[in-house]
Design a protein around this motif. Structure first.
Motif, PDB file in Angstrom:
ATOM      1  N   LEU A 241       0.816  -1.211   0.000  1.00 38.29           N
ATOM      2  CA  LEU A 241       0.000   0.000   0.000  1.00 38.29           C
ATOM      3  C   LEU A 241       0.855   1.268   0.000  1.00 38.29           C
ATOM      4  CD1 LEU A 241      -2.766  -1.250   2.439  1.00 38.29           C
ATOM      5  CD2 LEU A 241      -3.030  -0.820  -0.016  1.00 38.29           C
ATOM      6  N   GLU A 242       1.954   1.244   0.715  1.00 37.27           N
ATOM      7  CA  GLU A 242       2.875   2.390   0.682  1.00 37.27           C
ATOM      8  C   GLU A 242       3.412   2.603  -0.728  1.00 37.27           C
ATOM      9  OE1 GLU A 242       5.106   2.785   5.002  1.00 37.27           O
ATOM     10  OE2 GLU A 242       5.848   1.325   3.553  1.00 37.27           O
ATOM     11  N   THR A 243       3.770   1.514  -1.380  1.00 33.32           N
ATOM     12  CA  THR A 243       4.317   1.605  -2.736  1.00 33.32           C
ATOM     13  C   THR A 243       3.291   2.161  -3.711  1.00 33.32           C
ATOM     14  OG1 THR A 243       5.784  -0.280  -2.307  1.00 33.32           O
ATOM     15  CG2 THR A 243       5.392   0.284  -4.614  1.00 33.32           C
ATOM     16  N   ARG A 244       2.058   1.714  -3.596  1.00 34.21           N
ATOM     17  CA  ARG A 244       1.011   2.227  -4.493  1.00 34.21           C
ATOM     18  C   ARG A 244       0.741   3.705  -4.242  1.00 34.21           C
ATOM     19  NH1 ARG A 244      -1.015  -0.906  -7.951  1.00 34.21           N
ATOM     20  NH2 ARG A 244      -2.905   0.231  -8.506  1.00 34.21           N
ATOM     21  N   LEU A 245       0.774   4.102  -2.974  1.00 35.12           N
ATOM     22  CA  LEU A 245       0.534   5.503  -2.642  1.00 35.12           C
ATOM     23  C   LEU A 245       1.661   6.383  -3.185  1.00 35.12           C
ATOM     24  CD1 LEU A 245      -1.276   7.533  -1.140  1.00 35.12           C
ATOM     25  CD2 LEU A 245       0.129   7.129   0.908  1.00 35.12           C
ATOM     26  N   THR A 246       2.878   5.964  -2.982  1.00 35.43           N
ATOM     27  CA  THR A 246       4.039   6.736  -3.449  1.00 35.43           C
ATOM     28  C   THR A 246       4.047   6.853  -4.974  1.00 35.43           C
ATOM     29  OG1 THR A 246       5.328   5.991  -1.551  1.00 35.43           O
ATOM     30  CG2 THR A 246       6.560   6.876  -3.402  1.00 35.43           C
ATOM     31  N   ASN A 247       3.566   5.821  -5.628  1.00 37.26           N
ATOM     32  CA  ASN A 247       3.582   5.783  -7.097  1.00 37.26           C
ATOM     33  C   ASN A 247       2.178   5.880  -7.673  1.00 37.26           C
ATOM     34  OD1 ASN A 247       6.589   4.961  -7.769  1.00 37.26           O
ATOM     35  ND2 ASN A 247       5.942   3.689  -6.036  1.00 37.26           N
ATOM     36  N   SER A 248       1.325   6.665  -7.047  1.00 36.71           N
ATOM     37  CA  SER A 248      -0.075   6.766  -7.487  1.00 36.71           C
ATOM     38  C   SER A 248      -0.203   7.299  -8.909  1.00 36.71           C
ATOM     39  CB  SER A 248      -0.866   7.660  -6.527  1.00 36.71           C
ATOM     40  OG  SER A 248      -0.382   8.993  -6.552  1.00 36.71           O
ATOM     41  N   ASN A 249       0.820   8.001  -9.397  1.00 38.96           N
ATOM     42  CA  ASN A 249       0.770   8.504 -10.771  1.00 38.96           C
ATOM     43  C   ASN A 249       0.616   7.376 -11.779  1.00 38.96           C
ATOM     44  OD1 ASN A 249       3.606   7.909  -9.962  1.00 38.96           O
ATOM     45  ND2 ASN A 249       4.035   8.371 -12.109  1.00 38.96           N
ATOM     46  N   ILE A 250       1.075   6.167 -11.438  1.00 44.56           N
ATOM     47  CA  ILE A 250       0.974   5.031 -12.354  1.00 44.56           C
ATOM     48  C   ILE A 250      -0.482   4.653 -12.578  1.00 44.56           C
ATOM     49  CG2 ILE A 250       1.504   2.577 -12.666  1.00 44.56           C
ATOM     50  CD1 ILE A 250       4.138   3.071 -11.186  1.00 44.56           C
ATOM     51  N   PHE A 251      -1.244   4.478 -11.484  1.00 46.51           N
ATOM     52  CA  PHE A 251      -2.649   4.115 -11.676  1.00 46.51           C
ATOM     53  C   PHE A 251      -3.499   5.329 -12.039  1.00 46.51           C
ATOM     54  CE2 PHE A 251      -2.596   4.334  -6.862  1.00 46.51           C
ATOM     55  CZ  PHE A 251      -3.535   5.337  -6.687  1.00 46.51           C
ATOM     56  N   LEU A 252      -3.037   6.520 -11.673  1.00 41.97           N
ATOM     57  CA  LEU A 252      -3.762   7.735 -12.049  1.00 41.97           C
ATOM     58  C   LEU A 252      -3.769   7.914 -13.567  1.00 41.97           C
ATOM     59  CD1 LEU A 252      -5.116  10.428 -11.048  1.00 41.97           C
ATOM     60  CD2 LEU A 252      -2.829  11.438 -11.197  1.00 41.97           C
ATOM     61  N   LYS A 253      -2.613   7.756 -14.183  1.00 44.59           N
ATOM     62  CA  LYS A 253      -2.502   7.916 -15.643  1.00 44.59           C
ATOM     63  C   LYS A 253      -3.326   6.868 -16.379  1.00 44.59           C
ATOM     64  CE  LYS A 253       2.060  10.119 -15.659  1.00 44.59           C
ATOM     65  NZ  LYS A 253       3.498   9.941 -15.952  1.00 44.59           N
ATOM     66  N   GLU A 254      -3.340   5.651 -15.861  1.00 45.87           N
ATOM     67  CA  GLU A 254      -4.129   4.597 -16.496  1.00 45.87           C
ATOM     68  C   GLU A 254      -5.625   4.917 -16.417  1.00 45.87           C
ATOM     69  OE1 GLU A 254      -5.446   1.384 -18.516  1.00 45.87           O
ATOM     70  OE2 GLU A 254      -3.372   2.110 -18.382  1.00 45.87           O
ATOM     71  N   ALA A 255      -6.070   5.425 -15.271  1.00 48.29           N
ATOM     72  CA  ALA A 255      -7.487   5.788 -15.111  1.00 48.29           C
ATOM     73  C   ALA A 255      -7.846   6.934 -16.058  1.00 48.29           C
ATOM     74  CB  ALA A 255      -7.769   6.186 -13.667  1.00 48.29           C
ATOM     75  N   GLN A 256      -6.989   7.920 -16.168  1.00 48.42           N
ATOM     76  CA  GLN A 256      -7.239   9.045 -17.079  1.00 48.42           C
ATOM     77  C   GLN A 256      -7.281   8.583 -18.532  1.00 48.42           C
ATOM     78  OE1 GLN A 256      -3.963  11.467 -15.661  1.00 48.42           O
ATOM     79  NE2 GLN A 256      -5.342  12.877 -14.611  1.00 48.42           N
ATOM     80  N   HIS A 257      -6.360   7.694 -18.875  1.00 49.02           N
ATOM     81  CA  HIS A 257      -6.321   7.149 -20.238  1.00 49.02           C
ATOM     82  C   HIS A 257      -7.599   6.351 -20.542  1.00 49.02           C
ATOM     83  CE1 HIS A 257      -4.807   5.377 -23.922  1.00 49.02           C
ATOM     84  NE2 HIS A 257      -4.934   4.168 -23.428  1.00 49.02           N
ATOM     85  N   ALA A 258      -8.020   5.508 -19.597  1.00 47.37           N
ATOM     86  CA  ALA A 258      -9.232   4.698 -19.797  1.00 47.37           C
ATOM     87  C   ALA A 258     -10.456   5.604 -19.939  1.00 47.37           C
ATOM     88  CB  ALA A 258      -9.421   3.748 -18.621  1.00 47.37           C
ATOM     89  N   ARG A 259     -10.473   6.699 -19.197  1.00 42.57           N
ATOM     90  CA  ARG A 259     -11.601   7.625 -19.270  1.00 42.57           C
ATOM     91  C   ARG A 259     -11.636   8.346 -20.609  1.00 42.57           C
ATOM     92  NH1 ARG A 259     -12.907  12.924 -17.999  1.00 42.57           N
ATOM     93  NH2 ARG A 259     -15.114  13.140 -17.387  1.00 42.57           N
ATOM     94  N   GLU A 260     -10.476   8.736 -21.127  1.00 38.61           N
ATOM     95  CA  GLU A 260     -10.414   9.409 -22.434  1.00 38.61           C
ATOM     96  C   GLU A 260     -10.975   8.511 -23.537  1.00 38.61           C
ATOM     97  OE1 GLU A 260      -6.342  10.424 -22.984  1.00 38.61           O
ATOM     98  OE2 GLU A 260      -6.353  11.968 -21.409  1.00 38.61           O
ATOM     99  N   ILE A 261     -10.659   7.238 -23.457  1.00 35.47           N
ATOM    100  CA  ILE A 261     -11.172   6.295 -24.453  1.00 35.47           C
ATOM    101  C   ILE A 261     -12.684   6.142 -24.313  1.00 35.47           C
ATOM    102  CG2 ILE A 261     -11.145   3.854 -25.132  1.00 35.47           C
ATOM    103  CD1 ILE A 261      -8.193   3.786 -24.325  1.00 35.47           C
ATOM    104  N   LEU A 262     -13.145   6.146 -23.069  1.00 35.87           N
ATOM    105  CA  LEU A 262     -14.560   5.902 -22.782  1.00 35.87           C
ATOM    106  C   LEU A 262     -15.455   7.051 -23.229  1.00 35.87           C
ATOM    107  CD1 LEU A 262     -16.285   3.720 -21.359  1.00 35.87           C
ATOM    108  CD2 LEU A 262     -16.084   5.083 -19.277  1.00 35.87           C
ATOM    109  N   ILE A 263     -14.985   8.268 -23.038  1.00 41.74           N
ATOM    110  CA  ILE A 263     -15.862   9.412 -23.333  1.00 41.74           C
ATOM    111  C   ILE A 263     -15.535  10.050 -24.686  1.00 41.74           C
ATOM    112  CG2 ILE A 263     -16.246   9.922 -20.899  1.00 41.74           C
ATOM    113  CD1 ILE A 263     -14.252  12.204 -21.158  1.00 41.74           C
TER     114      ILE A 263
END
Length: 263
Positions: A241-263
């Motif tokens: 959980l610490e690692t995911r929090l420190t590197n949240s940009n990794i899952f943040l970018k994926e979520a933003q990318h998935a949203r761009e495709i969706l909308i």
């Protein structure tokens, strides 16, 4: 914040099974006269589902999201003796001891995205949480959200942290994007992910995560051959959980990318 506590109740009455749940939870009454949705340690995925439920629910609460109260629920061995349904009887017998329960929100209705509007910030907060926890179970098919008194409540985080069912390459998995975010029911409305990321990273820290992990009962950690000690087991959850929090940009970018495709 260094010391979190959950109440412990004793189950006094098994009311009815919730057959729609994969692990067959039940509505039960406890000795405080409240009704709870009871999650059983003897169900298919065992204590790991309860650990995910506990970690996911309490982290969501720290972040300010609405979660029904979680309690530890003691189940006496007498319950399995009188239950006529053999499947339920076996489940009760396998779950004697400490289980987990959520306060039952009487009168709540299942969230329907075609009926209830969720604002951009709340949608972004929930999407961020589920990417952080790798929660695959917040889809249109099964939203795991309830509307109660006109407010949105999150339930059922047992499918989170799915890496811990095998612990295979778990250090690497901590750094992976959450690709299943593309199926998240709230993704179309999650337009404020970047500001939520900043907000949540300022709230959540190692100390608060450790306090949640400290809540895990020792008995739920027994029998896992991946770790020599319970302390090492807890440390692995903290590291992930610490690692995911420190590197949240990794899952943040994926979520933003998935949203761009969706909308």
């Amino acid at each position: 914040m260094t010391d979190l506590q959950l109440r412990t109740v004793n189950v006094t009455r098994y009311v009815t099974p919730l057959r729609e749940g994969g692990s067959m939870p039940a509505i039960a009454e406890a000795d405080d006269n409240f009704l709870y949705v009871l999650k059983f340690r003897g169900a298919g995925q065992g204590p790991r589902a309860l650990i995910a439920e506990l970690i996911g629910g309490e982290i969501a609460r720290i972040l300010g999201l609405r979660i029904p109260e979680l309690v530890f629920a003691n189940l006496d061995e007498a319950f399995g003796r009188t239950e006529p349904d053999e499947e339920i009887q076996d489940l009760l017998k396998a779950s004697v001891g400490l289980n987990l329960a959520l306060h039952y929100l009487s009168g709540a209705i299942t969230f329907d995205p075609t009926v209830t509007t969720v604002d951009a910030k709340l949608a972004s907060q929930i999407v961020w949480l589920d990417c952080f926890l790798t929660n695959m179970d917040r889809t249109c098919r099964n939203t795991n959200m309830l509307v109660w008194h006109k407010e949105l409540w999150l339930i059922d985080h047992g499918a989170s942290l799915y890496f811990h069912h095998s612990w295979q390459n778990w250090e690497e998995q901590a750094l992976r994007p959450f690709f299943l975010v593309k199926d998240h029911v709230l993704l179309p409305w999650a337009s404020e992910l970047e500001s939520v990321d900043q907000e949540f990273r300022s709230i959540l820290n190692s100390e608060k995560i450790q306090a949640v992990i400290n809540l895990i009962p020792d008995v739920w950690l027994e029998g896992d051959t991946n770790f020599d000690t319970k302390a090492a087991h807890r440390k692995a959850y903290l590291y992930f959980l610490e690692t995911r929090l420190t590197n949240s940009n990794i899952f943040l970018k994926e979520a933003q990318h998935a949203r761009e495709i969706l909308i």
